[in-house]
Design an enzyme around this catalytic site. Structure first.
Site, PDB file in Angstrom:
ATOM      1  N   ARG A  38      20.660  10.219   3.767  1.00  0.00           N
ATOM      2  CA  ARG A  38      21.648  11.105   3.117  1.00  0.00           C
ATOM      3  C   ARG A  38      22.276  12.081   4.104  1.00  0.00           C
ATOM      4  NH1 ARG A  38      21.165  11.262  -2.706  1.00  0.00           N
ATOM      5  NH2 ARG A  38      21.225   9.041  -3.098  1.00  0.00           N
ATOM      6  N   ARG A  42      25.995  16.274   0.351  1.00  0.00           N
ATOM      7  CA  ARG A  42      26.527  17.544  -0.124  1.00  0.00           C
ATOM      8  C   ARG A  42      26.061  18.773   0.646  1.00  0.00           C
ATOM      9  NH1 ARG A  42      24.943  16.271  -6.197  1.00  0.00           N
ATOM     10  NH2 ARG A  42      23.362  15.186  -4.995  1.00  0.00           N
ATOM     11  N   ARG A  51      34.952  15.476  -1.189  1.00  0.00           N
ATOM     12  CA  ARG A  51      34.600  14.847  -2.463  1.00  0.00           C
ATOM     13  C   ARG A  51      35.134  15.626  -3.679  1.00  0.00           C
ATOM     14  NH1 ARG A  51      33.253  12.289  -4.949  1.00  0.00           N
ATOM     15  NH2 ARG A  51      31.251  12.671  -5.904  1.00  0.00           N
ATOM     16  N   ASP A  87      26.752   3.464  -2.181  1.00  0.00           N
ATOM     17  CA  ASP A  87      25.616   3.745  -3.053  1.00  0.00           C
ATOM     18  C   ASP A  87      24.920   2.447  -3.411  1.00  0.00           C
ATOM     19  OD1 ASP A  87      24.567   6.271  -4.567  1.00  0.00           O
ATOM     20  OD2 ASP A  87      24.278   4.561  -5.887  1.00  0.00           O
ATOM     21  N   TYR A 165      16.802   1.094 -12.403  1.00  0.00           N
ATOM     22  CA  TYR A 165      18.005   1.822 -12.841  1.00  0.00           C
ATOM     23  C   TYR A 165      18.702   1.111 -13.985  1.00  0.00           C
ATOM     24  CZ  TYR A 165      18.312   5.586  -9.435  1.00  0.00           C
ATOM     25  OH  TYR A 165      18.097   6.740  -8.743  1.00  0.00           O
TER      26      TYR A 165
HETATM   27  C1  LIG Z   1      18.205   5.903  -5.408  1.00  0.00           C
HETATM   28  C2  LIG Z   1      19.475   5.858  -4.587  1.00  0.00           C
HETATM   29  C3  LIG Z   1      20.780   6.087  -5.059  1.00  0.00           C
HETATM   30  N1  LIG Z   1      21.639   5.937  -3.975  1.00  0.00           N
HETATM   31  C4  LIG Z   1      20.920   5.646  -2.862  1.00  0.00           C
HETATM   32  C5  LIG Z   1      19.560   5.547  -3.227  1.00  0.00           C
HETATM   33  C6  LIG Z   1      18.447   5.131  -2.301  1.00  0.00           C
HETATM   34  C7  LIG Z   1      17.964   6.251  -1.471  1.00  0.00           C
HETATM   35  C8  LIG Z   1      17.172   7.255  -2.229  1.00  0.00           C
HETATM   36  O1  LIG Z   1      16.034   6.921  -2.638  1.00  0.00           O
HETATM   37  O2  LIG Z   1      17.665   8.367  -2.397  1.00  0.00           O
HETATM   38  C9  LIG Z   1      21.397   5.358  -1.518  1.00  0.00           C
HETATM   39  C10 LIG Z   1      22.505   6.155  -0.984  1.00  0.00           C
HETATM   40  N2  LIG Z   1      23.385   6.975  -1.644  1.00  0.00           N
HETATM   41  C11 LIG Z   1      24.264   7.498  -0.757  1.00  0.00           C
HETATM   42  C12 LIG Z   1      23.992   6.954   0.515  1.00  0.00           C
HETATM   43  C13 LIG Z   1      24.936   7.209   1.660  1.00  0.00           C
HETATM   44  C14 LIG Z   1      24.525   7.191   3.000  1.00  0.00           C
HETATM   45  C15 LIG Z   1      23.645   8.332   3.461  1.00  0.00           C
HETATM   46  O3  LIG Z   1      22.403   8.193   3.352  1.00  0.00           O
HETATM   47  O4  LIG Z   1      24.180   9.314   3.984  1.00  0.00           O
HETATM   48  C16 LIG Z   1      22.873   6.152   0.379  1.00  0.00           C
HETATM   49  C17 LIG Z   1      22.118   5.381   1.463  1.00  0.00           C
HETATM   50  C18 LIG Z   1      25.355   8.442  -1.043  1.00  0.00           C
HETATM   51  C19 LIG Z   1      25.218   9.312  -2.215  1.00  0.00           C
HETATM   52  N3  LIG Z   1      24.874   8.927  -3.479  1.00  0.00           N
HETATM   53  C20 LIG Z   1      24.915  10.012  -4.284  1.00  0.00           C
HETATM   54  C21 LIG Z   1      25.275  11.159  -3.548  1.00  0.00           C
HETATM   55  C22 LIG Z   1      25.443  12.579  -4.082  1.00  0.00           C
HETATM   56  C23 LIG Z   1      26.512  12.695  -5.089  1.00  0.00           C
HETATM   57  C24 LIG Z   1      27.903  12.988  -4.587  1.00  0.00           C
HETATM   58  O5  LIG Z   1      28.273  12.807  -3.432  1.00  0.00           O
HETATM   59  O6  LIG Z   1      28.712  13.413  -5.402  1.00  0.00           O
HETATM   60  C25 LIG Z   1      25.484  10.715  -2.234  1.00  0.00           C
HETATM   61  C26 LIG Z   1      25.927  11.522  -1.079  1.00  0.00           C
HETATM   62  C27 LIG Z   1      24.644   9.976  -5.727  1.00  0.00           C
HETATM   63  C28 LIG Z   1      23.382   9.320  -6.103  1.00  0.00           C
HETATM   64  N4  LIG Z   1      23.141   7.971  -6.059  1.00  0.00           N
HETATM   65  C29 LIG Z   1      21.852   7.735  -6.478  1.00  0.00           C
HETATM   66  C30 LIG Z   1      21.256   8.984  -6.793  1.00  0.00           C
HETATM   67  C31 LIG Z   1      19.857   9.168  -7.290  1.00  0.00           C
HETATM   68  C32 LIG Z   1      22.212   9.967  -6.556  1.00  0.00           C
HETATM   69  C33 LIG Z   1      22.041  11.470  -6.646  1.00  0.00           C
HETATM   70  C34 LIG Z   1      22.542  12.035  -7.890  1.00  0.00           C
HETATM   71  C35 LIG Z   1      22.555  13.555  -7.799  1.00  0.00           C
HETATM   72  O7  LIG Z   1      21.847  14.128  -6.995  1.00  0.00           O
HETATM   73  O8  LIG Z   1      23.347  14.131  -8.549  1.00  0.00           O
HETATM   74  C36 LIG Z   1      21.214   6.409  -6.450  1.00  0.00           C
END
Ligand SMILES: Cc1c2[nH]c(c1CCC(=O)O)Cc1[nH]c(c(CCC(=O)O)c1C)Cc1[nH]c(c(CCC(=O)O)c1C)Cc1[nH]c(c(C)c1CCC(=O)O)C2
Length: 474
Positions: A38, A42, A51, A87, A165
């Site tokens: 990540r 954010r 974003r 994602d 999921y």
């Molecule tokens: C479970 C999972 C997801 N997504 C991902 C996983 C596996 C890794 C882990 O275990 O965390 C993988 C992921 N998601 C994202 C990346 C981008 C690359 C990186 O790591 O920088 C990666 C590798 C961007 C993202 N994916 C997400 C964000 C944050 C939301 C946003 O940007 O608006 C980012 C940067 C959203 C997301 N997507 C998901 C979740 C649980 C969330 C968070 C929701 C929240 O906190 O509100 C599903």
């Protein structure tokens, strides 16, 4: 035709920093490479600005936006790898499910899978170029825009995590709805896991064709499975993915490092280290030395600082990093957090983490090369001209290092201790008559040889160098 369609996955800029790829393969590096899960997220003000007001999955579908978000952390910090912004939930979308990212709630499926009949609603065959071509375009564009600064990692969710999921309809603490399927509908569970595996294999191959230089598979929900369920519902699919991707890449003469990150899946560590992956990612609940011992040099390791350690003052972060590096050793190791960065983390502390990894690892490596004395025991080694010479461990390691630096032309092929033999970079040309030999390209057998080699590696950090060198050659 859109501008991004004209950007092709060829003529990529030459890679300038290969530390991450070398570490994946267990090769020597001048510093320990580091990136953060990540890292595009954010916690960065520029990320929040880019974003702002935009739908999350619309952003994922814009190659230009994904490219920009991927590059932001690379501009700010000397990370050794970039990970494409996307994602894991784009796969359920490609299979026909609606997924939304709701602020304050996270990923949400308005119509999750409820019963096995619902599998009929999913696309049985997914054309990844059609459904996920936007990710491939983002990868190609980003690979060009990175200008060879660092390698680009592609990724996917693992089948069990995606299944969870798709059934839970979002995040969950118990995963009880998805686990209900495992215990009640095991056949349908396997069917879904197989469907996901097929899509994932095509998806990862498409990412490599588009320009991804390494691949990470996120099994983020490994922790809610016990060892028995992990072995039945997660491990076989993780293995299948790596084997099929590696086999198909091999046909076109390619070898792309693959990383598996099974969060909280302690019980799977030994199995995961023998599952065709080059690197096993670790969360912070595993002790580095014990992870090394349990994976026995068969893979490189990645991780595993507690993300919350980034709330500590910088000096404390530096100490924690130093201890982590001492635990893992510097070879076959990629520094990272044990999970992703949180939105409220201070970018300055992320910078301190990266700097601490680079500084401490360079110090350790410089110190090692100045060492004149290690353990006192003598060793023999064979040179490519068949000579056998006796040297102290320290001398051998110095020669080895010079060899890796490219300054010594004569490659050392094998380092032998009385009861073991540790392979180095070259195929063995001659066997020392007193030492049992591990045939090139084989798994160590009997295991006791490997255990001895491993204890020696633990006793002398430098020796672990040669062990991982051997196994990464398989
Ligand atoms: C479970 C999972 C997801 N997504 C991902 C996983 C596996 C890794 C882990 O275990 O965390 C993988 C992921 N998601 C994202 C990346 C981008 C690359 C990186 O790591 O920088 C990666 C590798 C961007 C993202 N994916 C997400 C964000 C944050 C939301 C946003 O940007 O608006 C980012 C940067 C959203 C997301 N997507 C998901 C979740 C649980 C969330 C968070 C929701 C929240 O906190 O509100 C599903």
């Amino acid at each position: 035709m859109e501008k991004v369609d004209l950007i092709l996955p060829k003529d990529f800029p030459t890679l300038k920093n290969d530390a991450f790829l070398c570490a994946c393969r267990g090769q020597e590096t001048s510093h320990v490479p580091v990136w953060c899960m990540r890292q595009a997220g954010r916690y960065l003000p520029e990320f929040r600005e880019s974003r702002a007001g935009k739908d999350f999955f619309d952003t994922c579908r814009s190659p230009e936006a994904c490219c920009e978000l991927t590059l932001q952390p690379i501009r700010r910090f000397p990370f050794d790898a970039a990970i494409i912004f996307s994602d894991i939930l784009v796969i359920p979308q490609a299979m026909g499910m609606d997924v939304q990212m709701l602020s304050g709630k996270g990923p949400t499926f308005p119509e999750p899978l409820k019963e096995p009949e619902d599998l009929l609603l999913l696309q049985p065959k997914v054309d990844v170029n059609k459904e996920l071509g936007y990710v491939f375009k983002a990868i190609t564009l980003t690979r060009h825009k990175l200008e060879g600064k660092v390698p680009l990692i592609g990724f996917t969710g693992a089948p069990w995590t995606l299944m969870a999921y798709m059934i839970e309809g979002g995040g969950s603490t118990t995963h009880s709805k998805a686990k209900r399927w495992l215990y009640r509908h095991s056949e349908a569970s396997h069917k879904l896991l197989r469907m996901l595996t097929d899509v994932i294999v095509d998806y990862l191959l498409g990412q490599v064709a588009a320009g991804a230089q390494a691949l990470q598979v996120f099994e983020s929900h490994a922790g809610c499975l016990g060892p028995v369920e992990f072995k039945e519902f997660s491990l076989p699919y993780l293995r299948d993915i790596a084997r099929r991707v590696k086999d198909q890449l091999k046909e076109s003469g390619q070898d792309v490092p693959m990383i598996v990150f099974a969060k909280d899946g302690h019980y799977g560590l030994e199995d995961l280290s023998q599952s065709y992956y080059d690197v096993v990612g670790l969360d912070w609940t595993i002790d580095p030395r014990s992870a090394r011992e349990r994976t026995g040099g068969k893979v490189s390791l990645q991780g595993n600082m507690d993300p919350c350690a980034l709330y500590a003052p910088k000096e404390r972060i530096s100490e924690i990093v130093k201890r982590m590096l001492e635990g893992f050793g510097t070879r076959g190791y990629i520094a990272n957090l044990g999970h992703g960065l949180y939105p409220d983390m201070d970018p300055e502390n992320v910078g301190a983490f990266v700097e601490a990894v680079h500084t401490h690892s360079r110090n350790i490596l410089n110190h090692k090369s100045e060492e004149t004395q290690t353990a006192g025991s003598d060793v023999s080694y064979c040179t490519h001209n068949g000579g056998v010479e006796n040297l102290s461990v320290a001398d051998s390691l110095r020669s080895l290092r010079r060899n890796h630096d490219g300054k010594v032309r004569e490659p050392i092929t094998r380092l032998s201790l009385p009861n073991m033999s540790l392979g180095l970079n070259q195929p063995p040309l001659r066997q020392h008559k007193h030492s049992p030999v591990l045939p090139m390209g084989s798994r160590p057998h009997p295991p006791s040889i490997f255990q001895q080699a491993n204890s020696a590696a633990l006793a002398s950090q430098a020796l672990s160098v040669s062990i991982s060198g051997w196994f990464s050659q398989e």
